[in-house]
Design a protein around this motif. Structure first.
Motif, short mmCIF file in Angstrom:
data_model
loop_
_atom_site.label_atom_id
_atom_site.label_comp_id
_atom_site.label_asym_id
_atom_site.label_seq_id
_atom_site.Cartn_x
_atom_site.Cartn_y
_atom_site.Cartn_z
N LYS A 369 -0.51 0.01 -1.89
CA LYS A 369 -0.14 -0.18 -3.88
C LYS A 369 -0.30 1.29 -3.74
CE LYS A 369 1.23 -4.87 -3.49
NZ LYS A 369 0.79 -6.15 -4.10
N LEU A 370 -1.60 1.76 -3.63
CA LEU A 370 -2.32 3.02 -4.00
C LEU A 370 -1.19 4.42 -3.24
CD1 LEU A 370 -6.09 1.52 -4.62
CD2 LEU A 370 -4.63 2.25 -5.77
N GLY A 371 -0.63 3.86 -2.28
CA GLY A 371 -0.09 5.35 -1.86
C GLY A 371 -0.92 5.58 -0.59
N GLN A 372 -2.04 5.14 -0.13
CA GLN A 372 -2.84 5.79 0.78
C GLN A 372 -2.08 5.21 1.83
OE1 GLN A 372 -6.98 5.88 0.52
NE2 GLN A 372 -6.71 6.28 -1.42
N ILE A 373 -0.73 5.46 2.13
CA ILE A 373 -0.43 5.38 3.49
C ILE A 373 -0.34 5.42 4.68
CG2 ILE A 373 1.38 6.99 3.74
CD1 ILE A 373 2.07 3.16 4.69
N GLU A 374 -1.65 7.24 5.33
CA GLU A 374 -1.68 7.51 5.91
C GLU A 374 -3.44 6.02 6.57
OE1 GLU A 374 -0.92 9.33 8.27
OE2 GLU A 374 1.38 9.63 7.49
N TYR A 375 -3.74 6.30 5.33
CA TYR A 375 -5.14 5.41 5.62
C TYR A 375 -4.66 3.98 6.22
CZ TYR A 375 -10.21 4.02 4.92
OH TYR A 375 -10.94 3.40 5.52
N ALA A 376 -3.59 3.06 5.79
CA ALA A 376 -3.77 2.10 5.89
C ALA A 376 -2.66 1.68 7.41
CB ALA A 376 -1.92 1.90 5.54
N MET A 377 -1.68 3.07 8.41
CA MET A 377 -2.22 3.11 9.05
C MET A 377 -2.79 2.64 10.53
SD MET A 377 1.57 2.82 9.72
CE MET A 377 1.70 3.59 11.59
N GLN A 378 -4.05 3.45 9.12
CA GLN A 378 -5.18 3.63 10.63
C GLN A 378 -5.72 2.96 11.10
OE1 GLN A 378 -8.12 6.57 9.81
NE2 GLN A 378 -6.14 8.45 9.24
N VAL A 379 -5.77 1.84 9.82
CA VAL A 379 -6.39 1.24 9.70
C VAL A 379 -5.43 -0.49 10.71
CG1 VAL A 379 -7.05 -1.48 8.28
CG2 VAL A 379 -7.45 0.60 7.75
N PHE A 380 -4.56 -0.34 9.81
CA PHE A 380 -3.09 -1.22 10.91
C PHE A 380 -3.42 -1.23 12.69
CE2 PHE A 380 1.13 -1.54 13.27
CZ PHE A 380 1.64 -3.27 12.71
N GLU A 381 -3.36 0.04 12.86
CA GLU A 381 -3.83 0.40 14.60
C GLU A 381 -4.76 -0.23 15.21
OE1 GLU A 381 -0.66 1.26 16.18
OE2 GLU A 381 -0.06 2.18 14.79
N SER A 382 -6.14 0.07 14.10
CA SER A 382 -7.04 -0.44 14.83
C SER A 382 -7.63 -1.61 14.56
CB SER A 382 -8.27 -0.31 13.78
OG SER A 382 -8.34 -0.86 12.57
N MET A 383 -6.76 -2.50 14.15
CA MET A 383 -6.60 -4.34 13.81
C MET A 383 -5.87 -5.27 15.61
SD MET A 383 -5.48 -5.19 10.13
CE MET A 383 -4.73 -6.33 10.62
N LYS A 384 -6.96 -5.72 16.18
CA LYS A 384 -6.55 -6.44 17.35
C LYS A 384 -5.59 -7.26 17.14
CE LYS A 384 -10.48 -5.12 20.04
NZ LYS A 384 -11.79 -5.41 20.32
N VAL A 385 -5.76 -8.04 16.18
CA VAL A 385 -4.35 -9.66 15.93
C VAL A 385 -4.12 -9.09 14.97
CG1 VAL A 385 -4.85 -11.39 14.97
CG2 VAL A 385 -6.23 -10.45 16.49
N LYS A 386 -3.19 -9.23 14.63
CA LYS A 386 -1.66 -8.87 13.34
C LYS A 386 -1.12 -10.19 12.91
CE LYS A 386 -1.76 -4.11 14.37
NZ LYS A 386 -1.89 -3.73 15.64
N ASP A 387 -0.07 -10.34 11.80
CA ASP A 387 0.36 -10.87 11.83
C ASP A 387 1.47 -10.72 10.89
OD1 ASP A 387 0.01 -11.18 9.10
OD2 ASP A 387 -1.37 -13.59 9.11
N GLU A 388 2.47 -12.23 10.13
CA GLU A 388 3.86 -11.26 9.41
C GLU A 388 3.33 -10.20 8.70
OE1 GLU A 388 3.72 -15.98 9.02
OE2 GLU A 388 3.52 -14.07 10.55
N PHE A 389 2.70 -10.90 8.15
CA PHE A 389 1.05 -9.88 6.11
C PHE A 389 1.11 -8.75 6.74
CE2 PHE A 389 1.43 -15.11 5.87
CZ PHE A 389 2.29 -14.67 4.72
N THR A 390 0.73 -8.94 7.75
CA THR A 390 0.36 -7.47 8.56
C THR A 390 1.38 -6.58 8.29
OG1 THR A 390 -1.50 -8.67 9.86
CG2 THR A 390 -1.61 -6.18 9.48
N TYR A 391 2.19 -6.61 9.00
CA TYR A 391 3.42 -5.92 9.29
C TYR A 391 4.47 -5.73 8.17
CZ TYR A 391 3.07 -6.01 14.34
OH TYR A 391 3.03 -6.31 15.63
N SER A 392 4.08 -7.33 7.23
CA SER A 392 5.27 -7.32 5.39
C SER A 392 4.49 -5.85 4.77
CB SER A 392 4.96 -8.12 5.52
OG SER A 392 6.03 -8.21 4.32
N SER A 393 2.85 -6.20 4.74
CA SER A 393 2.44 -4.80 3.70
C SER A 393 2.45 -3.69 4.34
CB SER A 393 0.70 -5.60 4.27
OG SER A 393 0.74 -6.23 3.37
#
Length: 457
Positions: A369-393
């Motif tokens: 929401k703050l437009g920091q999509i590259e940082y968000a992608m880094q955090v996303f890739e580092s997560m071992k467990v994800k659910d539909e809300f992780t993907y949705s965000s």
């Protein structure tokens, strides 16, 4: 007469000690009683069996049964019902069936509570069909069912997501003269609310009045929660107003439910008033109440007050749960304090909460929401467990940044890994591809998602 009274006194003493889990002294009282000539009876041993079952489990209860029979005292139906209750409490289905068979072998006829307990055990282990067979067996054996029999049946069906069957059973019983109690309606309303069957709930509310029952606080609170869950906020608040007009008292949970709904609709001032009413009612605050207050402060942008309340909670000896910290992380992200949110995530790991999915989802959502999509992608890739809300965000963040092709790939990855995708995410990706001139790719994405779902399910 003296002997009967003495045995009764012995039983009262043993029951009192068992109630406070002091079985050692209960055994001492039994030994002293026998020493002075006060002999125990079946009630004495039934009380001990119940105490041992509750404190140590079924095997300890059975050992007392052995002592009971050695003393020449024959067990009765209450003895076996106590053992059945213990087996059911721990979901020991096969032991429950063995106890039931043993009861029949020693010539003790099961009563309605024996069947109720067995039926409840089947429901607890997720076998509603077998529970229904026990229910029918009660009638076949000409045993008169108790109100608890019906309520166990309705509760079990609803908890196993057989709400339609519960409703059909109610109608069948009504055709045979059954008059449901208010508690029965409350059970059904709760099950239907959780299944999202709002229209049926409204019909049952009218039926309650037709039967001459007056809905109580449980009825209203259940329906109110259903309204809020289905985003029918105005209807839920109307029910809350009706409860107040009828003079019902509220607990902290009811106030927090209403305040939470008001916060979700952005009605912060009304949420403030609701929490103020809770304070004036003199309700003792628990962690749910404090979480609602912290959430209120975060929504108002008063992060200092929120963290001050967190310190107050810890000083009072209450344990903050993961939702407390997730609310704070969300508040920090919305205030643009990403570094603060990151520090709080590290703090969670340090104090033993570990990697929490809900907290990380809030962090990713805040970054997007703050437009920091590259940082968000880094955090996303580092997560071992994800659910539909992780993907949705992350998908919504990518769509906002105009990166629809990457968002489409993530949607497909989500489906292929067996995680449910949200309809709004799919719509955002397809619409985005079409509006940017990639109509054929949009059709291909739709087709691939459909195929991935078929292959997975």
């Amino acid at each position: 007469m003296f002997k009967i009274l003495s045995t009764t006194s012995l039983n009262i003493c043993i029951a009192s000690l068992c109630r406070v889990k002091n079985l050692k002294n209960a055994e001492a009282v039994l030994i002293d009683g026998i020493r002075v000539g006060i002999l125990p009876d079946v009630v004495t041993y039934n009380t001990l069996i119940d105490g041992y079952c509750r404190l140590f489990g079924i095997d300890s209860g059975y050992s007392v049964l052995g002592r009971m029979m050695e003393a020449g005292i024959h067990p009765n139906v209450i003895t076996y019902n106590t053992l059945l209750s213990c087996a059911s409490r721990y979901r020991l289905l096969y032991q429950s069936l063995d106890i039931f068979d043993e009861m029949l072998q020693v010539g003790i006829l099961p009563d309605v509570w024996s069947y109720n307990i067995l039926m409840h055990c089947f429901f607890k282990v997720g076998k509603p069909d077998e529970a229904y067979r026990v229910f029918k067996d009660i009638f076949l054996r000409n045993i008169y069912p108790s109100p608890a029999t019906f309520n166990i049946m309705f509760t079990g069906l609803c908890k196993n997501w057989y709400t339609d069957n519960a409703l059909m059973l109610l109608r069948n019983l009504q055709r045979n003269g059954f008059r449901p109690e208010l508690v029965t309606y409350n059970i059904l309303i709760d099950g239907l609310c959780k299944s999202g069957k709002w229209r049926t709930v409204k019909g049952l509310l009218k039926e309650i009045l037709d039967y001459g029952h007056i809905p109580n606080a449980i009825t209203y609170t259940t329906v109110m929660k259903c309204c809020f869950k289905n985003k029918m906020f105005n209807e839920g608040l109307e029910i809350f107003s009706e409860m107040k007009a009828k003079g019902y008292t509220f607990d902290g949970f009811a106030y927090c439910t209403v305040a939470g709904a008001l916060l979700r609709t952005g009605r912060i001032e009304e949420a403030n008033q609701c929490m103020g009413n809770m304070f004036r009612s003199g309700i003792d605050l628990d962690m749910v109440c404090y979480n609602t207050l912290i959430n209120l402060y975060c929504k108002e942008g008063k992060l200092e007050d929120a963290f001050g309340l967190l310190d107050e909670v810890e000083k009072m000896g209450l344990e903050c749960d993961i939702y407390t910290h997730t609310i704070l992380i969300d508040g920090l992200c919305k205030a643009g304090n990403i570094q603060g949110a990151q520090r709080h995530l590290k703090y969670l790991n340090k104090v033993g909460f570990g990697t929490n999915l809900v907290a990380f989802n809030s962090f990713i959502d805040g970054l997007c929401k703050l437009g920091q999509i590259e940082y968000a992608m880094q955090v996303f890739e580092s997560m071992k467990v994800k659910d539909e809300f992780t993907y949705s965000s992350i998908v919504q963040g990518l769509c906002s940044a105009g990166r629809f092709h990457l968002a489409a790939r993530l949607l497909l990855c989500c489906v292929r890994s067996g995680v449910r995708i949200l309809r709004s995410d799919k719509k955002a990706v397809i619409r985005g591809l079409r509006f940017t001139g990639f109509g054929p790719q949009a059709k291909k994405v739709q087709s691939n998602i459909r195929l991935a779902k078929l292959l997975h399910y």
